[in-house]
Design an enzyme around this catalytic site. Structure first.
Site, PDB file in Angstrom:
ATOM      1  N   VAL A  50       0.818  -1.199   0.000  1.00 41.93           N
ATOM      2  CA  VAL A  50       0.000   0.000   0.000  1.00 41.93           C
ATOM      3  C   VAL A  50       0.857   1.256   0.000  1.00 41.93           C
ATOM      4  O   VAL A  50       0.625   2.185  -0.779  1.00 41.93           O
ATOM      5  CB  VAL A  50      -0.953   0.008   1.211  1.00 41.93           C
ATOM      6  N   PRO A  70       9.626   3.379  10.666  1.00 42.84           N
ATOM      7  CA  PRO A  70      10.902   2.774  11.053  1.00 42.84           C
ATOM      8  C   PRO A  70      11.561   2.091   9.852  1.00 42.84           C
ATOM      9  O   PRO A  70      10.895   1.427   9.057  1.00 42.84           O
ATOM     10  CB  PRO A  70      10.495   1.747  12.121  1.00 42.84           C
ATOM     11  N   GLY A  73      11.146  -1.813   8.774  1.00 42.84           N
ATOM     12  CA  GLY A  73      10.006  -2.423   8.099  1.00 42.84           C
ATOM     13  C   GLY A  73       9.714  -1.876   6.723  1.00 42.84           C
ATOM     14  O   GLY A  73       8.612  -2.091   6.196  1.00 42.84           O
ATOM     15  N   ASP A 133      -7.506   0.682   4.002  1.00 39.41           N
ATOM     16  CA  ASP A 133      -8.418  -0.422   4.261  1.00 39.41           C
ATOM     17  C   ASP A 133      -9.462  -0.122   5.334  1.00 39.41           C
ATOM     18  O   ASP A 133     -10.041  -1.046   5.908  1.00 39.41           O
ATOM     19  CB  ASP A 133      -7.641  -1.695   4.625  1.00 39.41           C
TER      20      ASP A 133
END
Length: 331
Positions: A50, A70, A73, A133
């Site tokens: 996304v 961060p 990730g 979402d």
């Protein structure tokens, strides 16, 4: 009795081409978002890139993008955008101060509670936001977009089925002419030139009507092949508010003198000297309804030294079947 005006169909979205050039867009999250449902545990749910998709969408709209996430990730594509300095980057989690002087917020984090907190902060500051979402926490949706140069076509299911939107978009794109983007680009260039020719606001309706007729009367191939010189010659027809054929423009007519000389464009093609040859041809049929079967037309070649062979070539330029041409040449 049928309705005179379109019926109102509620429940839709206002589809806009939102101009965010140089607007400040904050993207919270930079990894793959994991969507789970009560029937599908999180560890088995689908992952969607996304953040990468959102970032590319706003970069394509020339926005100034800041990513807060961060580094551990980061999605590989997001990491690439950061490495190439295409976006500003803060290697940490979101802080409320990140919303200072921001025009739009996009979240793409795998934490519904944190996303809701960001949404509420955006509402307090009246900042447009999209929470990945979570349709109820979105001021706008991202549709499935087909892009071909300046042409953009967006399909939206209003949050009901993103995958279905993608399928519909692919179906539409597959049926578009391959050169439609180039044609749109050329039309845009012509419009800019036309505004310089007729800059007054009072000319607006005439400009719009004339441009519409050009798009309707010229096919896509003509628009794609249109060059700078063709545009200048075509614009000469704006003042009399006429739209010539592509062939007429290519033959160099200017629109300033609409007097028919009987040459069907050959006067400009072969020169403007004294009449030398008088050519007549008889043809069986052509596409133009104004030229009926068996009608006899006359064409004048203007330059001394041209032969019957050259005259035949000239007539072929009109697209007449060669077997239907009967050429007669008189000195």
């Amino acid at each position: 009795m049928p309705e005179e005006f379109p019926a109102v169909q509620g429940g839709g979205s206002l589809i806009l081409a939102w101009q965010i050039r140089n607007k400040r867009v904050l993207v919270v999250g930079g990894g793959d978002v994991c969507y789970a449902t009560p029937k599908v545990p999180r560890k088995f749910s689908d992952h969607y890139q996304v953040a990468a998709g959102r970032i590319l969408n706003v970069l394509n709209a020339d926005a100034k993008v800041t990513v807060v996430s961060p580094r551990s990730g980061l999605n590989p594509e997001v990491a690439y955008r950061i490495e190439k300095s295409q976006v500003a980057y803060h290697d940490r989690v979101f802080e409320p101060s990140d919303l200072d002087d921001v025009d739009m917020v996009l979240t793409a984090i795998d934490d519904p509670e944190a996303s809701t907190v960001i949404w509420k902060l955006c509402k307090e500051r009246k900042i447009a936001a999209n929470i990945a979402d979570v349709p109820p926490e979105c001021d706008f949706y991202f549709g499935s977009v087909h892009r071909d140069g300046p042409l953009q076509i967006m399909i939206s299911t209003n949050g009901n089925g993103p995958k279905l939107a993608s399928m519909v978009r692919k179906q539409i794109a597959a049926n578009l002419p391959k050169n439609i983007g180039a044609a749109v680009q050329k039309v845009g260039m012509l419009r800019k030139k036309l505004r310089k020719v007729a800059p007054d606001a009072s000319e607006g309706p005439k400009r719009m009507g004339w441009m519409s007729r050009v798009c309707e009367e010229w096919n896509l191939e003509d628009l794609v092949e249109m060059e700078e010189g063709d545009m200048e010659r075509l614009l000469a027809f704006y003042e009399p508010n006429t739209v010539p054929s592509y062939e007429t423009v290519r033959l160099g007519k200017t629109g300033k003198d609409d007097t028919f000389d009987g040459s069907f464009g050959f006067y400009e093609l072969f020169g403007k000297a004294a009449h030398q040859y008088h050519l007549s041809y008889l043809f069986d049929a052509v596409d133009d309804e104004s030229m009926r079967i068996g009608q006899r037309l006359e064409v004048n070649l203007m330059e001394p030294g041209y032969s019957v062979e050259m005259a035949t070539i000239a007539i072929a330029y009109l697209g007449m079947p060669s077997q239907t041409i009967d050429c007669l040449c008189n000195d």
